[in-house]
Design an enzyme around this catalytic site. Structure first.
Site, PDB file in Angstrom:
ATOM      1  N   ASN A   1      15.540  31.897  58.686  1.00 49.32           N
ATOM      2  CA  ASN A   1      15.481  30.475  58.370  1.00 49.32           C
ATOM      3  C   ASN A   1      14.127  29.989  58.865  1.00 49.32           C
ATOM      4  O   ASN A   1      13.463  30.667  59.650  1.00 49.32           O
ATOM      5  CB  ASN A   1      16.634  29.740  59.053  1.00 49.32           C
ATOM      6  CG  ASN A   1      16.834  28.359  58.454  1.00 49.32           C
ATOM      7  OD1 ASN A   1      16.287  28.032  57.400  1.00 49.32           O
ATOM      8  ND2 ASN A   1      17.616  27.542  59.145  1.00 49.32           N
TER       9      ASN A   1
ATOM     10  N   HIS B   1      27.545  22.414  59.806  1.00 50.62           N
ATOM     11  CA  HIS B   1      26.590  22.468  58.701  1.00 50.62           C
ATOM     12  C   HIS B   1      26.602  21.191  57.858  1.00 50.62           C
ATOM     13  O   HIS B   1      25.867  21.104  56.869  1.00 50.62           O
ATOM     14  CB  HIS B   1      26.865  23.676  57.800  1.00 50.62           C
ATOM     15  CG  HIS B   1      26.372  24.971  58.379  1.00 50.62           C
ATOM     16  ND1 HIS B   1      27.204  26.010  58.697  1.00 50.62           N
ATOM     17  CD2 HIS B   1      25.123  25.376  58.723  1.00 50.62           C
ATOM     18  CE1 HIS B   1      26.485  27.006  59.199  1.00 50.62           C
ATOM     19  NE2 HIS B   1      25.231  26.642  59.237  1.00 50.62           N
TER      20      HIS B   1
ATOM     21  N   TYR C   1      14.738  16.908  55.262  1.00 57.90           N
ATOM     22  CA  TYR C   1      15.691  17.536  56.179  1.00 57.90           C
ATOM     23  C   TYR C   1      14.977  18.343  57.246  1.00 57.90           C
ATOM     24  O   TYR C   1      15.360  18.333  58.415  1.00 57.90           O
ATOM     25  CB  TYR C   1      16.656  18.445  55.399  1.00 57.90           C
ATOM     26  CG  TYR C   1      17.561  19.232  56.306  1.00 57.90           C
ATOM     27  CD1 TYR C   1      18.518  18.579  57.087  1.00 57.90           C
ATOM     28  CD2 TYR C   1      17.449  20.611  56.411  1.00 57.90           C
ATOM     29  CE1 TYR C   1      19.341  19.301  57.948  1.00 57.90           C
ATOM     30  CE2 TYR C   1      18.264  21.331  57.260  1.00 57.90           C
ATOM     31  CZ  TYR C   1      19.206  20.674  58.028  1.00 57.90           C
ATOM     32  OH  TYR C   1      20.009  21.391  58.876  1.00 57.90           O
ATOM     33  N   LYS C   2      13.918  19.022  56.882  1.00 53.23           N
ATOM     34  CA  LYS C   2      13.198  19.837  57.850  1.00 53.23           C
ATOM     35  C   LYS C   2      12.231  19.008  58.686  1.00 53.23           C
ATOM     36  O   LYS C   2      11.556  19.553  59.574  1.00 53.23           O
ATOM     37  CB  LYS C   2      12.476  20.986  57.137  1.00 53.23           C
ATOM     38  CG  LYS C   2      13.450  22.038  56.591  1.00 53.23           C
ATOM     39  CD  LYS C   2      12.750  23.194  55.939  1.00 53.23           C
ATOM     40  CE  LYS C   2      13.738  24.204  55.348  1.00 53.23           C
ATOM     41  NZ  LYS C   2      14.448  25.014  56.350  1.00 53.23           N
TER      42      LYS C   2
ATOM     43  N   ARG D   1      19.549  37.018  58.768  1.00 50.41           N
ATOM     44  CA  ARG D   1      18.867  36.226  57.755  1.00 50.41           C
ATOM     45  C   ARG D   1      17.700  35.528  58.430  1.00 50.41           C
ATOM     46  O   ARG D   1      17.641  35.457  59.663  1.00 50.41           O
ATOM     47  CB  ARG D   1      19.809  35.199  57.120  1.00 50.41           C
ATOM     48  CG  ARG D   1      20.276  34.118  58.062  1.00 50.41           C
ATOM     49  CD  ARG D   1      21.203  33.138  57.368  1.00 50.41           C
ATOM     50  NE  ARG D   1      20.495  32.286  56.424  1.00 50.41           N
ATOM     51  CZ  ARG D   1      20.106  31.034  56.704  1.00 50.41           C
ATOM     52  NH1 ARG D   1      20.344  30.507  57.882  1.00 50.41           N
ATOM     53  NH2 ARG D   1      19.474  30.304  55.816  1.00 50.41           N
TER      54      ARG D   1
END
Lengths: 320, 347
Positions: free
Chosen positions: B226, B194, B317-318, B224
């Site tokens: 994302n 991470h 970041y994406k 979760r």
């Protein structure tokens, strides 16, 4: 359910296996198979004795690959808070209990090239399933089992019969002691060592191994602390807006549960960290008994593990 | 949902991909409010509404057959997309059991599992597979157990070994990933893999998430969501294939964004495995074009607002930097400023 998904079981068989040690076979009340588990796992057993509820963790001993039954051993302890006395004196074939799903805080390191298992007394229980799993996987292991006397050494004979020269027994009334220094000295690279037994034995094995240059990553221990007794105090629960008295022989967690408040827990032995609770105020010294919080965290006094730790004082205010 | 598998879809080159109205509503839209920031957004992986992506523990949808063909193509070109360190064999069998029992239970018309002790019989009708094998004996399968079962299950998978109060990525398969590499990450621990994520470390997100996962219990799986975005319906946006997809990001215009830009949502599930005490982490990716998202007015309104207000670190970041503005412009036609209802589900 704060302890996780519960499995209703019944006692299917009871056998005395050593001085003050009984083995219980537990079978699912539903008839549905129970989960497989990994060697070193325990379950928390919930016992109902009238209005009184007891919850104790016990290592699973049977075959990890048999979902039809679980086996646990219970040592009748001198200063029982009720659980082990209930199991010894009241539980009978047919008694209904509930257990948590298996939880493993003492797993086999699967990378190990060889595994040395060191047991003291009732500390043998997690190794019953670990030895079986290692044997099943064909991984090399040695079991070194120390006991006061042959009468105290539950399962010693059956282990020796099953695993032969991989099992080494030491009876202290015969003057036999685990030759630890020699044992630590002659192991191939990649050997992992596991110890379960009285606190002093764990200290001895761990410090000797560290002294002999073993990396800490290769050393594993399991120490369930029964919640220690102490003086009485009160916990003030800020979220529930309740005040609950904690008795001399009662943990904070037990007192909170007895008051009908659901608090998270897993191991009930100060190891897993699940019951970590924020301290809002304390009018005395926190008596940290767990081995989860770091010394710095214990010193800061902002958290407490309510399954084993206490207050030396009058009132403890918790964020619960 | 009555599943009809689309067998001729492709996720590369000519991109043949479409969604039925049921599949659009099936999409796990990830935004519960009009803005986005990291949170430890973990919830119990329990049964969701009928027809939703969380109705069953392992979701099979209309793209199943085509996605499995895509996985086979990726593995043929790059076998390192599937790796398992030697000590993970027991965990591989745990994963095989979890996926087979779950698929057979929830999709009995497509999958059947018969068990007689350690003699197992698996039937996968959509892929025309009929396999007898001995559970625990890898020599009775055509490949190792994790690879065998995940060639028949949508989504990427990581198996995490637990030791030293950490989780270690010691096995996995990743053929449909959002720009991370199993070959690079294999053997790393939770904090190491991470490492590149911005902002979240400072928020303490990973410390809390790791603490939570170390105590993940059997019988209590969690999940979760994302998300990121992908240009074209391309499953394999791995670093290894960057030369194939990197340039796509420069092809987006405000006119073609509706067709080109896809919201990529990962439904991530985590299960404690029984025999190995490892954790399996599933990363099930769903792609949907902005044009298909516009079929649900609440979603297009909300996505417009989320993208418009996304913090710059997250845009970088994406990997959205080059086309975020075009996507916002395209989506603005659906945002009339009306309030959106709470929660992720369509109105």
């Amino acid at each position: 359910m704060s302890g996780g998904v519960q499995i209703p079981v019944r006692v299917a068989a009871i056998e005395t296996v050593g001085r003050d040690i009984k083995r219980f076979r537990l079978e699912p009340r539903s008839g549905e198979p129970m989960p497989r588990f990994s060697g070193g796992s325990h379950v928390v057993v919930t016992m109902q004795s009238g209005a009184q509820t007891y919850r104790n963790p016990y290592s699973l001993m049977g075959s990890p690959d048999d979902g039809s039954r679980y086996e646990i051993s219970v040592l009748r302890t001198g200063q029982s808070r009720g659980g082990s006395h209930f199991m010894h004196d009241t539980a009978a074939v047919g008694t209904a209990l509930t257990i948590s799903h298996p939880i493993n805080l003492f797993p086999i390191d699967q990378r190990g090239r060889k595994h040395i298992l060191i047991a003291g007394g009732i500390g043998i229980t997690p190794f019953m399933a670990m030895a079986e799993q290692l044997d099943l996987l064909g991984q090399p292991f040695e079991l070194h089992y120390a006991m006061r006397s042959a009468a105290c050494g539950a399962y010693a004979e059956s282990l020796a019969a099953r695993y032969g020269r991989r099992v080494h027994l030491y009876q202290s009334d015969q003057g036999r002691r685990i030759p630890l220094a020699q044992l630590l000295d002659h192991q191939p690279l990649g050997t992992h060592l596991y110890v379960c037994g009285p606190g002093a034995m764990i200290e001895w094995v761990m410090s000797s191994a560290r002294g002999a240059g073993w990396p800490k990553e290769s050393l594993h221990f399991e120490r369930f602390l029964p919640p220690p007794s102490g003086t009485t105090f009160e916990v003030r629960l800020a979220l529930s807006n309740r005040t609950v008295p904690v008795g001399e022989h009662e943990s904070i967690l037990e007192a909170v549960e007895a008051a009908g408040i659901d608090a998270p827990y897993l191991c009930r032995g100060g190891a897993c960290g699940q019951c970590e609770t924020a301290v809002l105020s304390a009018d005395g010294e926190l008596d940290h008994m767990d081995h989860y919080l770091t010394p710095e965290e214990k010193g800061a006094g902002r958290q407490i593990m309510i399954c084993v730790s206490r207050l030396k004082g009058r009132v403890l205010e918790l964020d619960l | 949902m009555n599943l009809v598998f689309k067998t001729d879809e492709t996720f590369r080159d000519n991109f043949v991909f479409s969604k039925t109205p049921e599949a659009i509503r099936h999409f796990p839209f990830p935004f519960h409010e009009d803005s986005y920031m990291y949170a430890v957004n973990i919830e119990p992986h329990t049964k969701g509404p009928v027809g939703s992506a969380t109705e069953f523990a392992i979701d099979v949808d209309e793209h199943y057959v085509a996605e499995m063909a895509e996985r086979a193509l990726v593995l043929k070109e790059d076998p390192l997309r599937c790796q398992a360190l030697p000590h993970m064999m027991l965990a591989q069998w745990d994963v095989l059991e979890l996926l087979m029992t779950s698929m057979a239970q929830d999709y009995p018309e497509h999958f059947t599992l018969k068990r007689d002790g350690d003699r197992w019989h698996w039937v996968n009708r959509p892929l025309a597979i009929d396999q007898h094998f001995v559970f625990g004996d890898a020599a009775t399968l055509p490949c190792q157990p994790m690879e065998y079962v995940t060639r028949q299950c949508q989504g990427d998978f990581c198996i995490l070994d637990q030791r030293e109060n950490n989780l270690w990525m010691d096995a996995g398969i990743a053929t449909a990933q959002a720009d991370w590499s199993l070959d690079f990450d294999i053997g790393m621990n939770f904090m190491e893999w991470h490492g590149p994520v911005p902002l979240a470390h400072e928020l303490g997100v990973f410390d809390r998430a790791l603490k939570f996962l170390l105590n993940l219990q059997q019988g209590r799986p969690v999940r979760r969501l994302n998300w990121t975005m992908t240009i074209n319906p391309r499953m394999d946006t791995s670093p290894e294939k960057y030369h194939k997809w990197g340039a796509d990001r420069a092809t987006v215009t405000p006119e073609n964004a509706g067709q080109k830009v896809h919201l990529r949502v990962e439904l991530q599930g985590l299960w404690r495995l029984p025999r190995s005490n490892a954790i399996v982490f599933s990363i099930r990716g769903y792609l949907m074009s902005l044009a298909d998202i516009a079929a649900i007015p609440k979603w297009s309104r909300r996505l417009h607002r989320v993208l418009k207000t996304l913090p710059p670190e997250l845009i970088d970041y994406k990997g959205l930097t080059r086309y975020r503005d075009a996507a916002v412009t395209w989506l603005s036609q659906f945002d009339d400023g009306a309030p959106t209802s709470p929660g992720c589900a369509p109105d």
